[in-house]
Design an enzyme around this catalytic site. Sequence first.
Site, PDB file in Angstrom:
ATOM      1  N   CYS A  29      15.805   8.414  14.638  1.00  7.14           N
ATOM      2  CA  CYS A  29      14.738   8.061  15.682  1.00  7.14           C
ATOM      3  C   CYS A  29      13.349   8.550  14.775  1.00  7.14           C
ATOM      4  CB  CYS A  29      14.862   8.081  16.525  1.00  7.14           C
ATOM      5  SG  CYS A  29      15.161  10.071  16.653  1.00  7.14           S
ATOM      6  N   CYS A  32      13.370  12.269  14.934  1.00  4.06           N
ATOM      7  CA  CYS A  32      13.849  13.077  13.564  1.00  4.06           C
ATOM      8  C   CYS A  32      12.614  13.376  12.704  1.00  4.06           C
ATOM      9  CB  CYS A  32      14.901  12.066  13.384  1.00  4.06           C
ATOM     10  SG  CYS A  32      16.690  12.112  14.017  1.00  4.06           S
ATOM     11  N   ASP A 433     -20.281  -5.341  -6.454  1.00  2.00           N
ATOM     12  CA  ASP A 433     -20.684  -5.108  -7.159  1.00  2.00           C
ATOM     13  C   ASP A 433     -20.981  -7.055  -8.600  1.00  2.00           C
ATOM     14  OD1 ASP A 433     -21.687  -4.703 -10.625  1.00  2.00           O
ATOM     15  OD2 ASP A 433     -19.832  -4.242 -11.018  1.00  2.00           O
ATOM     16  N   ASP A 636     -15.502  -2.926 -10.532  1.00  2.00           N
ATOM     17  CA  ASP A 636     -14.904  -2.562 -11.405  1.00  2.00           C
ATOM     18  C   ASP A 636     -14.934  -1.712 -12.372  1.00  2.00           C
ATOM     19  OD1 ASP A 636     -17.151  -3.956 -12.396  1.00  2.00           O
ATOM     20  OD2 ASP A 636     -15.380  -5.304 -14.171  1.00  2.00           O
TER      21      ASP A 636
END
Length: 749
Positions: A29, A32, A433, A636
């Site tokens: 759970c 934990c 761009d 890019d």
Amino acid sequence: MNQTLTLTRPEIDGAPGAEITLDVGGMTCASCVGRVEKALARQPGVREAEVNLATETAHVRFDPAVTGATALVAAIEAAGYEASPHQRDSAAEIAAAEERERTGLAREGWRVAMALALALPLTLPMVLPVTIPGWVQLVLATPVQFWLGLRFYIAGYKAVRAGAGNMDLLVAIGTSAAYLYSLWLLLDGHGDMGHLYFEASSVVIALVLLGKWLERRTKRATGAAIRALMDLRPDTARVIRDGVVHELPLSAVRSGDVVAVRPGERVPVDGEVTAGASSVDESLLTGESRPVVKEPGAPVIGGSINGEGYLEVRATAVGDAAMLARIVRMVEEAQISKAPVQRLVDRVSAIFVPVVLLIALGTFAIWMILGGGFEQAMVAAVSVLVIACPCALGLATPAAIMAGTGAAARAGILIRDVAALEIASELSVMALDKTGTITEGRPVLDQIVSLADLDDDEVLRLAAGLQARSEHPLAQAIVAASERRGLVPAGSEDFRAVPGKGVRGRVEGRKLALGSERLMRELGIADEELSKAQARLADPFASLMWLAEEEPAGVRLLGLFAAADRIRAGVTDALARLRQDGIEPWLLTGDNEAIARAVAAQAGITHIEANLLPGDKADIIQRLRAEGARVAMVGDGVNDAPALAAADVGIAIGAGADVAKETAGIVLVRSDPALIPAAIEASRFTRRKIRQNLFWAFIYNCAGIPLAAFGLLDPVFAGAAMALSSVSVVANALLLSRWKVAGVEGGAS
């Protein structure tokens, strides 16, 4: 338990810094998750630890000079969980891990079946007019409680020893109370059905085991994208050394090796074709539906499928440097990392179990004070403990993230940063761009102006013959146009480049020059003649190349070529979809304003910033953010990296520079504009699933705990509801697998 070790370097000892991914077993759970993170964070040298319940992994950033894998594993085990680093490099090791997972599921399935078989007879008096003797109930309930349910006692004990609580502790306490109270009643002589609760303890354990088994099965489906990508990598490669073909493990292939790829085989490495010709199916990696022709000099991607021909490929990227490995790593890192909302959930879960224990004790005390009796008080308290298990709360966010990033990866959208996935749904500005993003990034011949009584084809054929040896982008545009028209250019002689101006040479005995306006002036062409030819152009912003012939009587113009960087197909539709989503596109470019406005007009962009240096783009984005906008940047190139880093969300085009992809939170595998709005759509779908899951997880607890406390919820139904909550949030997350990219894969669903 699957075991995975992932390092940023081949060794963790002695490196200046390292990252490790460990598989963690025994987590049940959200509480934990918090315990494992705290245990890791307390270790000297640990800089950051993220634990994911859905993937059952811990991703740790640490200083290897201070700590290492052994100490990290020991810290997790001391907290009461299992951890075991194990590197999986080959498909065989991955298959072995998958087989262990299947075996574990099968073994757990048998335990579930046995628990249900023993518990179901205890429920018969609830639906049929039958009575089961108390000692028979004891015989049926005892193996369920202490054999099949042993895992809850072990995990609960470890939680107490570590000074924390978890779901297992709640189940162990609740079912033990029901079992022991029933045993006391039986030994005290109250053996009739109305006073025993063996069915409650047994059915709760059986239902919780069933829920965990279903949860484990459905969680495996959320990792299908990673497994599918890993399956693309072959185990071996045929390496040609000294003229002999050796079949070697893929890990033994080195950059520079030449590998043989037979028809129908997967290409084992990223590389360049050195011999042979074939068509290669790259659809699973790039989304390109048509096979791509590969000839000597063409690049190939490891994992793609060779077609009908034989290829020899020189390896340029192997191992972790290969494109497939980078894609897998990006998806894994996104699935392991946490969305900001999950950190809030973890903080809530850390105090949830102690609060539930207090509520259960308070429920018991109040029922006793109000005169409800020990039996009613115990049943209500047990119901509170069972219904409150926070399994669904811990799974709500990571399950949706795993499913969302997996679906996005299949569409060619790699989510490198989960925070970007969450923020992308709130964007108001999309900065783009120009070159390589909105435009194709390479010039295409747009217009030919024929002079000196020559037709277009003749002018183009002569220019292509002269430029056949040139690598200049404008020269390649002329050669490509010639090939499209089926023209066969004659070879050139006495070819020489004129740096910065053009080329000169002989074609079919004719002395030709092709180049800039400056070169034409140097050859003696008058400005008036140049201007007259240029006036016939349709695009005043195109890049120009002039073709002239040097004759004994002088130099004469033969033709004028105009090449332009066209906008990508689909850009206009993609930007229109962004506007429909309330996101305004901006164009940020280093080109001059006239070209920027011409491109923006074609793309339908009204906000334009031109003549920008890389730092200027970042400054504009920071200004927009300061004004309250949520900004994404799409780029890019190397020059886009500062802007990608400055934006709330950086989106890199996959064909771009590596630095851009490393800076961005989202990477598009292929240069398809439709993927830009699709990335936003994937973000919104995923965030919607996160919210739905959190809603249902909280509803189960918020509605269930009061009902249980008021005695309106039997422990059996509480157990069923708790198990159903975990399965429902994972199943809801898996609905993301139906999502597809609109305009690319047939629409979004």
